[in-house]
Design a protein around this motif. Sequence first.
Motif, short mmCIF file in Angstrom:
data_model
loop_
_atom_site.label_atom_id
_atom_site.label_comp_id
_atom_site.label_asym_id
_atom_site.label_seq_id
_atom_site.Cartn_x
_atom_site.Cartn_y
_atom_site.Cartn_z
N ASN A 1 -81.28 53.02 18.37
CA ASN A 1 -82.37 52.08 18.08
C ASN A 1 -81.83 50.76 17.54
O ASN A 1 -82.29 49.68 17.91
CB ASN A 1 -83.34 52.66 17.05
CG ASN A 1 -84.28 53.68 17.67
OD1 ASN A 1 -84.40 53.76 18.88
ND2 ASN A 1 -84.93 54.45 16.83
N LYS B 1 -90.58 49.56 23.71
CA LYS B 1 -89.63 49.30 24.80
C LYS B 1 -90.32 49.49 26.14
O LYS B 1 -91.36 50.13 26.22
CB LYS B 1 -88.43 50.22 24.66
CG LYS B 1 -87.70 49.93 23.35
CD LYS B 1 -86.63 50.91 23.02
CE LYS B 1 -86.15 50.63 21.60
NZ LYS B 1 -85.27 51.66 21.10
N GLY C 1 -87.59 59.18 19.89
CA GLY C 1 -86.35 59.16 19.10
C GLY C 1 -86.62 59.36 17.62
O GLY C 1 -86.11 60.30 17.00
MG LIG Z 1 -85.11 55.37 20.05
#
Ligand SMILES: [Mg+2]
Length: 530
Positions: free
Chosen positions: A286, A344, A353
């Motif tokens: 990230n 994203k 995540g």
């Molecule tokens: Mg991520």
Amino acid sequence: MPNENQTQARLEARIRELEAKLANPDDSPGHDQYREFFERSADAILIIDDDTFVDCNQATVDMLRYGSKDELLQTHPSELSPEYQPDGRPSFEKANEMIGLAFDKGSHRFEWEHVRSDGIAFPVEVLLTPITRNGRSLVHVAWRDISERKRLEGELRQAQKMEAIGKLTGGIAHDFNNLLVAILGYADLLDMELNGQDELQEFVGQIRLAGDRAATLVRKLLAYSRKQVLKPEVFDLNQTLAELTRMLVPMLGEDIVFTTDLCVEPLFIKADPGQLEQVVVNLASNARDAMPGEGTLTLATRRIQRTDATGNQTTFAAVRMTDSGEGISAEDIEKIFDPFFTTKGLDQGTGLGLSTVHGIIKQSGGDISVCSVPGEETVFEIYLPLTQERPSDRQPGRTRSPRASLTAAETILLVEDEPAVSELIQTVLRQEGFKVHAAGNGREALELVESLDLKPDLLLTDVIMPEMGGPELAKQLEAKMPSLKVLFSSGYTDSALISRGALEEGVELIQKPFIPAVMVDRLRNMLATS
Ligand SMILES: [Mg+2]
Ligand SMILES: Nc1ncnc2c1ncn2[C@@H]1O[C@H](COP(=O)(O)OP(=O)(O)OP(=O)(O)O)[C@@H](O)[C@H]1O
């Protein structure tokens, strides 16, 4: 006998008392006492006349972190609030409305956000009361810091979300994982059969890829809802991170300056090292995405003491990851741990995540927090409780025992109620040279053993099945054959199985979906050890 001086002092004190009583005939507290009540209140109290502060107590000065009361009284009320409130309304406009409401309808309560002199915002609950003094209309403001309450509310919301997703995922994971065993397993077999037929092998490759992605998705959701199978062991966090950083460097690329600042003393924790690596990798990836040009990333560890709500002190390992990336807006920061929240592009992020990270940390008894200054930096901080235990020499799961002989003539008793899975495993085991007997549940398995007088070397059994489940079957067979090895397989998570009392802790369990080759490896390793 009291001497003359003492008598005199006592008389004087009595006179003062009587004088005070005379000034306050109804025995109510005097002005000084009211002042003391005002000053000692733990809630902040402020008197406002239009847009100037008339008075405030010490709690107001402390909460807003001003140097003195005078300094605070000289500021304009607008300086104590951010430009906008959390509901998006300009503070100025909302404040006027709230004051107007107090004058129209009387005293009322609402939530507000203030900023301290150091720029940090914090939530308060405000009670506004209109008062009149010497013919002027003033506002009496009392407020209380509700940061802790907000934090707990946030945690509760997060826990409820986790619980709901956990139930949903736990419910489908079992069936879904069985299907994936069949999909991935047959793809594997097909792949071997197709040796050399390039085009078809490419198709099989795609099936496996899709199957793997589906399996990963279920795993991530299970991780988020803390229903994942963790394999906790005692290890030194610093050592694991030091090893991991070597892997992170190529992932981060050349434009990111990566520094570590690991404390010297070892930090022994009890957690699943593989999962913990996953946590750091997710955070680092990230950070990399947040620094598209160049930037710096720092990974630091410390040993810290924290006091919990009941006043107990616990020692924690703190891991802090700081990146100099774009940062996270106040609006987004509330949602980043939610599954599927991503900023994203469609093919770039699944938004799982951080939810995975959150689940793993919580399931390991830890905590994670984040703070970010957009355009400057983002800091993720993880706390994990330290353990008094020390690592054992034998690290389970970290090292693989060498492959036993390739020619196996051992007999496996396979008990599995899902026909597609059973057939697949039979095919694989026979290809590997094992003798296989299959049954659909525990009772059938017992009958089979009885009628054929079987002496299996290993029992590979599902846990939950109709009529008789795996654990009961294992118990009955082990009574007759003490050297029987038992490997349970299940699409449920082992924590779910243990908490439901289906499995005892420490038994051998292989989680579905598994790749046939991995299962065969497990069997061989078990058969090779006595
Ligand atoms: Mg991520
Ligand atoms: N270090 C960071 N700096 C800036 N924004 C971040 C940072 N870490 C997370 N975010 C924000 O939080 C969102 C959620 O992160 P998360 O890791 O859960 O999902 P993702 O990275 O978008 O997708 P995935 O990790 O599944 O590939 C990101 O889309 C991003 O907006």
